[in-house]
Design an enzyme around this catalytic site. Structure first.
Site, PDB file in Angstrom:
ATOM      1  N   TYR A   1       4.832 -44.056  23.013  1.00 48.41           N
ATOM      2  CA  TYR A   1       4.063 -44.367  22.462  1.00 48.41           C
ATOM      3  C   TYR A   1       4.253 -45.684  21.253  1.00 48.41           C
ATOM      4  CZ  TYR A   1       2.239 -39.691  24.008  1.00 48.41           C
ATOM      5  OH  TYR A   1       2.290 -39.183  24.550  1.00 48.41           O
TER       6      TYR A   1
HETATM    7  C1  COA Z   1       5.496 -39.333  29.137  1.00 43.31           C
HETATM    8  C2  COA Z   1       5.382 -39.842  30.126  1.00 43.31           C
HETATM    9  C3  COA Z   1       3.117 -39.246  30.405  1.00 43.31           C
HETATM   10  C4  COA Z   1       5.401 -41.495  30.433  1.00 43.31           C
HETATM   11  O1  COA Z   1       4.106 -41.527  31.771  1.00 43.31           O
HETATM   12  P1  COA Z   1       5.154 -42.732  32.634  1.00 43.31           P
HETATM   13  O2  COA Z   1       4.879 -43.337  34.186  1.00 43.31           O
HETATM   14  O3  COA Z   1       6.696 -42.134  32.975  1.00 43.31           O
HETATM   15  O4  COA Z   1       5.193 -43.567  31.192  1.00 43.31           O
HETATM   16  P2  COA Z   1       5.157 -45.803  31.359  1.00 43.31           P
HETATM   17  O5  COA Z   1       3.728 -46.158  31.593  1.00 43.31           O
HETATM   18  O6  COA Z   1       5.868 -45.575  29.725  1.00 43.31           O
HETATM   19  O7  COA Z   1       5.942 -46.356  32.356  1.00 43.31           O
HETATM   20  C5  COA Z   1       7.251 -45.915  32.244  1.00 43.31           C
HETATM   21  C6  COA Z   1       8.691 -47.038  32.559  1.00 43.31           C
HETATM   22  O8  COA Z   1       8.236 -47.722  33.068  1.00 43.31           O
HETATM   23  C7  COA Z   1       7.910 -49.160  32.739  1.00 43.31           C
HETATM   24  N1  COA Z   1       6.750 -49.902  33.423  1.00 43.31           N
HETATM   25  C8  COA Z   1       5.588 -49.665  32.384  1.00 43.31           C
HETATM   26  N2  COA Z   1       5.004 -51.221  33.427  1.00 43.31           N
HETATM   27  C9  COA Z   1       5.271 -51.563  34.383  1.00 43.31           C
HETATM   28  C10 COA Z   1       4.574 -52.258  35.182  1.00 43.31           C
HETATM   29  N3  COA Z   1       3.380 -52.666  35.573  1.00 43.31           N
HETATM   30  N4  COA Z   1       5.711 -51.865  37.017  1.00 43.31           N
HETATM   31  C11 COA Z   1       6.527 -51.371  36.451  1.00 43.31           C
HETATM   32  N5  COA Z   1       7.488 -50.243  35.477  1.00 43.31           N
HETATM   33  C12 COA Z   1       6.769 -50.782  34.389  1.00 43.31           C
HETATM   34  C13 COA Z   1       7.899 -49.102  31.669  1.00 43.31           C
HETATM   35  O9  COA Z   1       8.883 -50.729  31.496  1.00 43.31           O
HETATM   36  C14 COA Z   1       9.006 -48.026  31.554  1.00 43.31           C
HETATM   37  O10 COA Z   1       9.918 -48.181  30.927  1.00 43.31           O
HETATM   38  P3  COA Z   1      10.648 -47.175  30.193  1.00 43.31           P
HETATM   39  O11 COA Z   1      10.400 -45.458  30.029  1.00 43.31           O
HETATM   40  O12 COA Z   1      12.740 -47.493  30.913  1.00 43.31           O
HETATM   41  O13 COA Z   1      10.799 -48.031  28.680  1.00 43.31           O
HETATM   42  C15 COA Z   1       5.784 -39.601  31.231  1.00 43.31           C
HETATM   43  O14 COA Z   1       7.328 -39.416  30.910  1.00 43.31           O
HETATM   44  C16 COA Z   1       5.980 -37.786  31.433  1.00 43.31           C
HETATM   45  O15 COA Z   1       4.923 -37.248  31.968  1.00 43.31           O
HETATM   46  N6  COA Z   1       6.420 -37.117  30.713  1.00 43.31           N
HETATM   47  C17 COA Z   1       6.884 -35.910  30.362  1.00 43.31           C
HETATM   48  C18 COA Z   1       5.499 -35.041  29.492  1.00 43.31           C
HETATM   49  C19 COA Z   1       5.937 -35.444  28.373  1.00 43.31           C
HETATM   50  O16 COA Z   1       6.752 -36.314  27.476  1.00 43.31           O
HETATM   51  N7  COA Z   1       4.131 -35.272  27.976  1.00 43.31           N
HETATM   52  C20 COA Z   1       4.038 -36.506  26.337  1.00 43.31           C
HETATM   53  C21 COA Z   1       3.799 -35.036  25.941  1.00 43.31           C
HETATM   54  S1  COA Z   1       3.332 -34.932  24.602  1.00 43.31           S
END
Ligand code: COA
Length: 199
Positions: A158
């Site tokens: 976020y």
């Molecule tokens: C929050 C959530 C939806 C984020 O999804 P995600 O796919 O893990 O997150 P992102 O798209 O931000 O990607 C995460 C990482 O990939 C990296 N990334 C981004 N683009 C990328 C790409 N093209 N290739 C490789 N890595 C990449 C980012 O730098 C990021 O790194 P970091 O988290 O170590 O800083 C997920 O972690 C989740 O479901 N969490 C638990 C539930 C939750 O908290 N939901 C939100 C409730 S409000």
């Protein structure tokens, strides 16, 4: 030799498509949030009811076997909705300058990626796809306050996308945990545009 990453596609869901996958979607939700499986049955009627709300839209991430590995949905916020009234109460109490956020917004209700698919940008892709074409002036969400005992990935996502504080340390009725309400103006560039900060 390293295995090739599985192919994942992000698609939009119609209300009936999400309802057809409701148990699977709630499975992603409880796994990502580390909630007990009993939450699946508790939340199902609410998620179904949400599909009827004005401005509802949803996205899903499907792997090469058509298994759901991530999802997001939300709808247009409005007076009378539980979340809206809870945030309004919090703003009136603690931060009345923030009330204009509630004038015209999309509520990001859920965004979740299965742990095995996290960390590769999928959450960001889901969020950008979900918000592409949203008519509202801004997007609002609530997320548990940063807790050293829990992963901070949602917060990093976020913040990276420009969400700012609307309300901090808010207590929603019926939940003892403190939450942050975050917001961002729209539009947010879609998934096929250069990332924020790109020259
Ligand atoms: C929050 C959530 C939806 C984020 O999804 P995600 O796919 O893990 O997150 P992102 O798209 O931000 O990607 C995460 C990482 O990939 C990296 N990334 C981004 N683009 C990328 C790409 N093209 N290739 C490789 N890595 C990449 C980012 O730098 C990021 O790194 P970091 O988290 O170590 O800083 C997920 O972690 C989740 O479901 N969490 C638990 C539930 C939750 O908290 N939901 C939100 C409730 S409000």
């Amino acid at each position: 030799m390293t295995a090739a990453p599985p192919r994942i596609r992000v698609v939009r869901f119609t209300p009936s498509e999400l309802v057809d996958r409701l148990a699977e979607a709630l499975g992603v939700y409880v796994t990502a949030m580390r909630y007990p499986r009993s939450a699946i049955r508790q939340r199902a009627p609410l998620w179904r009811e949400h599909t009827f709300r004005p401005g509802w839209r949803a996205v899903g991430a499907l792997d090469e076997r058509n298994v759901l590995v991530g999802l997001g949905y939300g709808y247009r916020g409005a007076r009378g909705q539980w979340w809206h009234e809870e945030v309004r109460r919090g703003l009136l109490d603690a931060s009345p300058n923030g009330l204009p956020w509630l004038a015209d917004y999309f509520e990001l209700t859920e965004l979740h990626v299965l742990p095995r698919s996290q960390g590769a940008g999928l959450g960001e892709q889901l969020l950008r796809t979900l918000l592409a074409g949203c008519e509202q002036a801004s997007v609002l969400l609530s997320t548990p306050e940063l807790d050293p005992a829990r992963p901070a990935r949602a917060w990093r996502l976020y913040r990276r996308l420009g969400f700012v504080d609307v309300l901090r340390e808010h207590r929603f009725a019926g939940d003892p945990r403190p939450f942050a309400v975050l917001g961002r103006s729209l539009p947010l560039p879609g998934p096929d545009l250069p990332p924020l900060g790109h020259p």
